[in-house]
Write an enzyme that holds these catalytic residues in place. Structure first.
Site, PDB file in Angstrom:
ATOM      1  N   CYS A 131     -15.293   0.193  33.187  1.00 31.30           N
ATOM      2  CA  CYS A 131     -14.577  -0.298  34.528  1.00 31.30           C
ATOM      3  C   CYS A 131     -15.651  -0.712  36.279  1.00 31.30           C
ATOM      4  O   CYS A 131     -16.484   0.352  35.978  1.00 31.30           O
ATOM      5  CB  CYS A 131     -12.766   0.400  34.782  1.00 31.30           C
ATOM      6  SG  CYS A 131     -11.715  -0.353  36.003  1.00 31.30           S
ATOM      7  N   HIS A 132     -14.726  -1.671  37.354  1.00 29.89           N
ATOM      8  CA  HIS A 132     -15.701  -1.460  37.990  1.00 29.89           C
ATOM      9  C   HIS A 132     -16.098  -0.227  38.780  1.00 29.89           C
ATOM     10  O   HIS A 132     -16.563   0.274  39.541  1.00 29.89           O
ATOM     11  CB  HIS A 132     -14.734  -2.226  39.118  1.00 29.89           C
ATOM     12  CG  HIS A 132     -15.621  -2.833  40.151  1.00 29.89           C
ATOM     13  ND1 HIS A 132     -16.421  -4.618  39.709  1.00 29.89           N
ATOM     14  CD2 HIS A 132     -16.086  -2.672  40.978  1.00 29.89           C
ATOM     15  CE1 HIS A 132     -17.081  -4.825  40.953  1.00 29.89           C
ATOM     16  NE2 HIS A 132     -16.678  -3.031  41.810  1.00 29.89           N
ATOM     17  N   THR A 133     -15.105   0.646  38.440  1.00 24.26           N
ATOM     18  CA  THR A 133     -14.398   1.677  39.771  1.00 24.26           C
ATOM     19  C   THR A 133     -15.765   2.872  38.515  1.00 24.26           C
ATOM     20  O   THR A 133     -15.944   4.017  39.579  1.00 24.26           O
ATOM     21  CB  THR A 133     -13.236   2.773  39.064  1.00 24.26           C
ATOM     22  OG1 THR A 133     -12.183   1.041  39.505  1.00 24.26           O
ATOM     23  CG2 THR A 133     -13.061   3.502  39.808  1.00 24.26           C
ATOM     24  N   HIS A 148     -13.169   6.369  32.155  1.00 23.86           N
ATOM     25  CA  HIS A 148     -11.781   6.306  32.435  1.00 23.86           C
ATOM     26  C   HIS A 148     -11.323   4.975  31.292  1.00 23.86           C
ATOM     27  O   HIS A 148     -10.176   5.351  31.252  1.00 23.86           O
ATOM     28  CB  HIS A 148     -10.665   6.388  33.623  1.00 23.86           C
ATOM     29  CG  HIS A 148     -11.682   5.004  34.430  1.00 23.86           C
ATOM     30  ND1 HIS A 148     -12.290   4.897  34.735  1.00 23.86           N
ATOM     31  CD2 HIS A 148     -10.689   4.000  34.691  1.00 23.86           C
ATOM     32  CE1 HIS A 148     -12.698   3.436  35.067  1.00 23.86           C
ATOM     33  NE2 HIS A 148     -11.392   3.393  35.579  1.00 23.86           N
ATOM     34  N   GLU A 149     -11.524   4.374  31.249  1.00 19.12           N
ATOM     35  CA  GLU A 149     -11.003   3.299  29.956  1.00 19.12           C
ATOM     36  C   GLU A 149     -11.246   3.507  28.448  1.00 19.12           C
ATOM     37  O   GLU A 149     -12.739   3.623  27.986  1.00 19.12           O
ATOM     38  CB  GLU A 149     -11.347   2.204  30.415  1.00 19.12           C
ATOM     39  CG  GLU A 149     -10.205   1.111  30.286  1.00 19.12           C
ATOM     40  CD  GLU A 149     -10.866  -0.429  30.947  1.00 19.12           C
ATOM     41  OE1 GLU A 149     -10.034  -1.179  31.869  1.00 19.12           O
ATOM     42  OE2 GLU A 149     -11.883  -0.780  29.820  1.00 19.12           O
ATOM     43  N   CYS A 155       2.602  15.338  35.088  1.00 21.00           N
ATOM     44  CA  CYS A 155       3.849  16.987  34.008  1.00 21.00           C
ATOM     45  C   CYS A 155       4.715  16.357  33.274  1.00 21.00           C
ATOM     46  O   CYS A 155       4.858  17.161  32.685  1.00 21.00           O
ATOM     47  CB  CYS A 155       3.223  17.238  35.446  1.00 21.00           C
ATOM     48  SG  CYS A 155       4.186  18.283  36.491  1.00 21.00           S
ATOM     49  N   CYS A 160       7.285  17.756  37.625  1.00 21.06           N
ATOM     50  CA  CYS A 160       7.624  18.027  39.400  1.00 21.06           C
ATOM     51  C   CYS A 160       8.279  17.366  39.720  1.00 21.06           C
ATOM     52  O   CYS A 160       8.984  15.968  39.494  1.00 21.06           O
ATOM     53  CB  CYS A 160       5.998  18.197  40.129  1.00 21.06           C
ATOM     54  SG  CYS A 160       5.264  16.272  40.002  1.00 21.06           S
ATOM     55  N   CYS A 174       7.597  13.421  39.623  1.00 21.55           N
ATOM     56  CA  CYS A 174       7.497  13.156  38.193  1.00 21.55           C
ATOM     57  C   CYS A 174       9.074  12.843  37.431  1.00 21.55           C
ATOM     58  O   CYS A 174       8.593  11.850  37.067  1.00 21.55           O
ATOM     59  CB  CYS A 174       6.903  13.747  36.633  1.00 21.55           C
ATOM     60  SG  CYS A 174       5.019  13.745  37.354  1.00 21.55           S
ATOM     61  N   CYS A 213       1.761  11.738  40.224  1.00 19.48           N
ATOM     62  CA  CYS A 213       2.170  13.267  40.007  1.00 19.48           C
ATOM     63  C   CYS A 213       1.380  14.064  40.918  1.00 19.48           C
ATOM     64  O   CYS A 213       0.554  14.059  41.381  1.00 19.48           O
ATOM     65  CB  CYS A 213       1.720  13.477  38.406  1.00 19.48           C
ATOM     66  SG  CYS A 213       1.952  15.307  38.006  1.00 19.48           S
ATOM     67  N   ARG A 264      -1.994  13.485  39.384  1.00 20.40           N
ATOM     68  CA  ARG A 264      -2.235  11.638  40.156  1.00 20.40           C
ATOM     69  C   ARG A 264      -4.076  11.435  40.314  1.00 20.40           C
ATOM     70  O   ARG A 264      -4.799  12.625  40.540  1.00 20.40           O
ATOM     71  CB  ARG A 264      -1.787  11.591  41.045  1.00 20.40           C
ATOM     72  CG  ARG A 264      -2.402  12.268  41.631  1.00 20.40           C
ATOM     73  CD  ARG A 264      -2.277  12.296  43.647  1.00 20.40           C
ATOM     74  NE  ARG A 264      -0.665  12.976  44.078  1.00 20.40           N
ATOM     75  CZ  ARG A 264       0.530  12.855  45.064  1.00 20.40           C
ATOM     76  NH1 ARG A 264      -0.420  11.958  45.700  1.00 20.40           N
ATOM     77  NH2 ARG A 264       1.669  13.176  45.172  1.00 20.40           N
ATOM     78  N   CYS A 299      -6.788   1.757  31.177  1.00 18.68           N
ATOM     79  CA  CYS A 299      -6.959   0.875  32.747  1.00 18.68           C
ATOM     80  C   CYS A 299      -6.585  -0.436  33.047  1.00 18.68           C
ATOM     81  O   CYS A 299      -5.815  -0.495  33.948  1.00 18.68           O
ATOM     82  CB  CYS A 299      -8.644   0.637  33.030  1.00 18.68           C
ATOM     83  SG  CYS A 299      -8.315   1.136  35.619  1.00 18.68           S
ATOM     84  N   ARG A 349     -14.678  -6.717  29.745  1.00 17.15           N
ATOM     85  CA  ARG A 349     -15.121  -5.306  28.907  1.00 17.15           C
ATOM     86  C   ARG A 349     -15.811  -5.326  27.893  1.00 17.15           C
ATOM     87  O   ARG A 349     -15.836  -6.287  27.248  1.00 17.15           O
ATOM     88  CB  ARG A 349     -13.592  -4.647  28.647  1.00 17.15           C
ATOM     89  CG  ARG A 349     -12.798  -4.455  29.674  1.00 17.15           C
ATOM     90  CD  ARG A 349     -13.511  -2.819  30.581  1.00 17.15           C
ATOM     91  NE  ARG A 349     -12.375  -3.393  32.086  1.00 17.15           N
ATOM     92  CZ  ARG A 349     -12.307  -3.609  33.075  1.00 17.15           C
ATOM     93  NH1 ARG A 349     -13.416  -3.948  33.551  1.00 17.15           N
ATOM     94  NH2 ARG A 349     -11.813  -2.760  33.513  1.00 17.15           N
TER      95      ARG A 349
END
Ligand code: APR
Ligand code: ZN
Ligand code: ZN
Length: 413
Positions: free
Chosen positions: A74-76, A97-98, A127, A130, A133, A141, A145, A207, A402
């Site tokens: 991903c771009h991130t 992360h994807e 979670c 909390c 959440c 979260c 988060r 993502c 992708r």
């Protein structure tokens, strides 16, 4: 588009996902074992990723170890790789992360996941207990988060990855670190997915699809018949287009500086395409002319401050809403004068499409299976994990939406 066909053709023949034995439902977890496997490690800003053996520790209390089968870029990940934001630099590090995969083992206290479960990692955890959440006002979260500055596990502030040679810790990324055959996550960041859903496509849920579709359906709540402008037609922007199409938007204006995005945009439901580079006046003026005063909703999916301003000014005064999805490097401030908010235009950010990941992603997976978003359209390329640097270049050059990387079978210690 020739290149895409070529790459895809190659993928079909040589790069078939490996045949692997997945942990069975009844397998006991191997939580006592450290696993040696391949991972792609970044050693410095913009340096080629190094595929190397790493040691992956067993999951600790309320953690889960997953075998990653598919991951994409991903771009991130690009931003973190290039070290665009200095505060986020931490090396050596495993990005990604994807992804999708299968639970290999679970740590003490994890009851809702077990070895063999199909799973999707989420960078914005839930979670479930909390104050955040429990509130229906946010999907953030308290503890889990999204936090791009975090590079270690919450439990003990340590890494679960170490280099095989020398045992030096390797940092985590976005609660997930999926550029590894095995990764350890907090159980709050793992979503169990229906085993009949294809894992290959489910990777995109973690993502781009959740972010884009959720921004339309949860954050903006786009109404049927409304007008929409999408700035940046990467996978995130096109997931916004998919969401807007499925909600019955009447006009979907795609804005991108890359003319190659026109064809794909139209396939996905873009009704009008604007290339700011070909205009003699600001893009917001053109969009206002096209829509009798401005669109009802605009989405910023480029990660560019000038684009945020253009997206904001493209909406209709009195009721326009701009949703920011792009990730922006620091230092950066919103490019608006406060008085501009008195014209009735609103602007909000959307993280992970405002989905509460653990509780709402399984439903999104089902929705995608019945066509809310055509996931296969987003997978323009496929490569084996070892070619991850090629996959980065495809995204850098604007050639891929992708590129799905498939991982091969590692050895257990
Ligand atoms: N105006 C319009 N479009 C632009 C501009 C601009 N000034 N600059 C870049 N773009 C387009 C690019 O041509 C590309 O098509 O934005 C698109 C971005 O797409 P990708 O690089 O594929 O990024 P993607 O993975 O979709 O992520 C988009 O969302 O999650 C965040 O960090 C991510 O900021 C990034 C954004
Ligand atoms: Zn992402
Ligand atoms: Zn929480």
């Amino acid at each position: 588009m020739e290149e895409e066909k070529g790459e895809k053709g190659k993928a079909g023949k040589n790069n078939r996902p490996p045949s692997i034995k997945l942990p069975g439902k009844g397998d006991t977890h191997s939580a006592a074992n450290t696993i040696t496997c391949k991972a792609a490690v970044v050693y410095g800003p913009g340096q080629p990723l190094v595929i190397q053996d790493v040691l992956v520790d067993p999951p600790k209390k309320m953690e889960v170890r997953i075998r990653i089968l598919y991951t994409s870029i991903c771009h991130t990940d690009l931003g973190a790789w290039l070290g665009t934001n200095e505060a986020q630099r931490a090396y050596p590090r495993i990005l990604g992360h994807e992804a999708s995969g299968v639970v290999e083992s679970v740590g003490e206290g994890v009851t809702e996941l077990k070895a063999g479960d199909h799973a999707v990692p989420i960078f914005n955890g839930e979670c479930g207990s909390c104050d955040y959440c429990k509130s229906d006002k946010t999907n953030l979260c308290e503890k889990y988060r999204v936090n791009p500055l975090k590079s270690v596990m919450v439990n003990d502030g340590k890494c679960r990855f170490r280099s095989k040679e020398g045992g030096k810790p390797i940092f985590h990324f976005l609660n997930t670190s999926t550029f590894s055959e095995y990764t350890v996550l907090d159980s709050a960041c793992v979503v169990k997915i229906d085993p009949t859903a294809p894992l290959r496509q489910m990777a995109l849920l973690s993502c781009c699809i959740a972010t884009g579709v959720g921004a339309v359906c949860n954050t903006a709540k786009v109404q049927p018949g409304s007008t929409v402008a999408v700035f940046g037609l990467g996978a995130v922007g096109l997931a916004v287009v998919e969401g807007a199409r499925s909600r019955g938007a009447s006009k979907i204006i795609g804005v991108d500086v890359n003319p190659d995005k026109l064809t794909k945009g139209q396939t996905m439901g873009v009704t009008h395409f604007v290339n700011p580079k070909e205009l003699e006046k600001p893009v917001h003026e053109v969009i206002r002319e096209m829509t009798g005063g401005g669109v009802e909703y605009s989405f910023e999916c480029a990660g560019n401050l000038d684009v945020v301003r253009e997206a904001f000014l493209s909406t209709h005064d009195g009721w326009g809403l701009t949703v920011v999805l792009g990730v922006h490097a620091t230092p950066a401030m919103l490019p608006l004068h406060p008085m501009e908010l008195f014209d009735g235009r609103r602007i909000v950010g959307s993280v992970f499409g405002d989905f509460k990941g653990k509780s709402q992603l399984p439903r999104l997976a089902q929705d995608c299976m019945r066509g809310v978003a055509r996931l296969d359209e987003f997978i323009t390329h496929q490569l084996p994990f070892e070619k991850i640097n090629e996959a980065f270049q495809l995204l850098v050059r604007g050639k891929s939406l992708r590129c799905l990387l498939h991982l091969s079978s590692p050895q257990l210690n």
